[in-house]
Design a protein around this motif. Structure first.
Motif, short mmCIF file in Angstrom:
data_model
loop_
_atom_site.label_atom_id
_atom_site.label_comp_id
_atom_site.label_asym_id
_atom_site.label_seq_id
_atom_site.Cartn_x
_atom_site.Cartn_y
_atom_site.Cartn_z
N GLY A 53 38.90 40.62 47.02
CA GLY A 53 38.06 39.44 47.20
C GLY A 53 36.57 40.09 47.43
N VAL A 54 36.60 41.16 48.11
CA VAL A 54 35.26 41.73 48.62
C VAL A 54 34.92 42.48 47.27
CG1 VAL A 54 33.98 43.69 49.82
CG2 VAL A 54 35.60 42.06 51.10
N GLY A 55 35.69 43.14 46.64
CA GLY A 55 35.52 43.90 45.24
C GLY A 55 35.07 43.01 44.45
N LEU A 56 35.29 41.64 44.17
CA LEU A 56 34.68 40.67 43.18
C LEU A 56 33.34 40.12 43.50
CD1 LEU A 56 37.80 38.22 42.98
CD2 LEU A 56 37.20 39.91 41.07
N LEU A 57 33.00 40.44 44.74
CA LEU A 57 31.43 39.96 45.07
C LEU A 57 30.58 40.89 44.73
CD1 LEU A 57 32.21 39.28 48.89
CD2 LEU A 57 31.97 37.83 47.11
N SER A 58 30.71 42.35 44.28
CA SER A 58 29.74 43.06 43.52
C SER A 58 29.92 43.34 42.18
CB SER A 58 29.47 44.39 44.43
OG SER A 58 28.75 45.36 43.69
N PRO A 59 28.97 43.41 41.37
CA PRO A 59 29.10 43.43 39.89
C PRO A 59 29.53 45.08 39.79
CG PRO A 59 27.02 42.44 40.21
CD PRO A 59 27.66 42.56 41.68
N LYS A 60 29.17 45.80 40.63
CA LYS A 60 29.61 47.07 40.58
C LYS A 60 31.09 47.42 40.64
CE LYS A 60 25.16 49.28 41.77
NZ LYS A 60 24.58 50.15 42.74
N THR A 61 31.85 46.80 41.41
CA THR A 61 33.35 46.89 41.85
C THR A 61 34.17 45.73 41.05
OG1 THR A 61 33.00 45.70 43.88
CG2 THR A 61 32.75 48.16 43.95
N ARG A 62 33.40 45.02 40.58
CA ARG A 62 34.29 43.69 39.86
C ARG A 62 35.24 43.78 38.84
NH1 ARG A 62 29.89 39.64 39.02
NH2 ARG A 62 29.92 39.67 41.07
N LYS A 63 35.02 45.03 38.16
CA LYS A 63 36.09 45.18 37.06
C LYS A 63 37.28 45.84 37.56
CE LYS A 63 33.11 45.70 32.91
NZ LYS A 63 32.40 46.55 32.08
N LEU A 64 37.14 46.60 38.69
CA LEU A 64 38.15 47.46 39.45
C LEU A 64 38.82 46.32 40.33
CD1 LEU A 64 39.54 50.04 40.11
CD2 LEU A 64 37.86 50.21 41.91
N ALA A 65 38.03 45.48 40.64
CA ALA A 65 38.94 44.16 41.59
C ALA A 65 39.71 43.35 40.53
CB ALA A 65 37.79 43.44 42.25
N VAL A 66 39.27 42.97 39.34
CA VAL A 66 39.97 42.35 38.47
C VAL A 66 41.26 43.19 38.09
CG1 VAL A 66 40.02 41.35 36.04
CG2 VAL A 66 38.04 40.84 37.68
N LEU A 67 41.28 44.38 37.66
CA LEU A 67 42.32 45.11 37.49
C LEU A 67 43.34 45.20 38.70
CD1 LEU A 67 43.61 47.18 35.38
CD2 LEU A 67 42.43 49.05 36.55
N GLY A 68 42.87 45.30 39.87
CA GLY A 68 43.63 45.19 41.10
C GLY A 68 44.54 43.94 41.37
N SER A 69 43.52 42.84 40.79
CA SER A 69 44.26 41.67 41.00
C SER A 69 45.45 41.39 39.97
CB SER A 69 43.27 40.45 40.92
OG SER A 69 42.88 40.35 39.49
N VAL A 70 45.10 42.31 38.67
CA VAL A 70 46.46 41.90 37.89
C VAL A 70 47.61 42.78 38.23
CG1 VAL A 70 47.11 42.96 35.37
CG2 VAL A 70 44.65 41.58 35.80
N GLY A 71 47.39 43.95 38.77
CA GLY A 71 48.40 44.77 39.64
C GLY A 71 49.03 43.98 40.75
N TYR A 72 48.18 43.26 41.55
CA TYR A 72 48.70 42.67 42.70
C TYR A 72 49.68 41.29 42.29
CZ TYR A 72 48.44 39.78 47.00
OH TYR A 72 48.91 39.30 48.14
N VAL A 73 49.16 40.68 41.35
CA VAL A 73 49.88 39.63 40.82
C VAL A 73 51.27 40.26 40.09
CG1 VAL A 73 50.06 37.76 38.90
CG2 VAL A 73 48.18 38.15 40.38
N ALA A 74 51.26 41.36 39.35
CA ALA A 74 52.60 41.84 38.89
C ALA A 74 53.56 42.36 39.97
CB ALA A 74 52.24 43.23 38.01
#
Length: 89
Positions: A58-79
């Protein structure tokens, strides 16, 4: 102006996920039923782990600089969650 509109959704998602993650620590009993299906053993520990993961994503999604990594992390988390639910059926 389009940049502001397009950044609202990730920020809202980030705030929501951060809040949900922190809620795992404040009210863990709210997450026991859903977590038990994926993690029937040591459920309380996994509630905390999941809360930490959701807070970080969630914190990663807040910043454009970390957003792509956070989205990738969320995909891994759901898996990760899905594989545990399937394995523990």
């Amino acid at each position: 102006m389009a940049e502001k509109k397009s950044s609202r959704l990730p920020v809202l998602a980030g705030l929501s996920l951060t809040g949900a993650g922190l809620a795992h620590f404040a009210k863990p009993e709210l997450f026991e039923g859903i977590t038990k299906g994926a993690f029937p053993t040591d459920t309380a520990r996994h509630i905390q782990i999941n809360g930490g993961i959701e807070t970080v994503i969630g914190v990663g999604l807040l910043s454009p600089k970390t957003r792509k990594l956070a989205v990738l992390g969320s995909v891994g988390y759901v898996a990760y969650l899905a594989s545990n639910v399937i394995r523990n059926r």
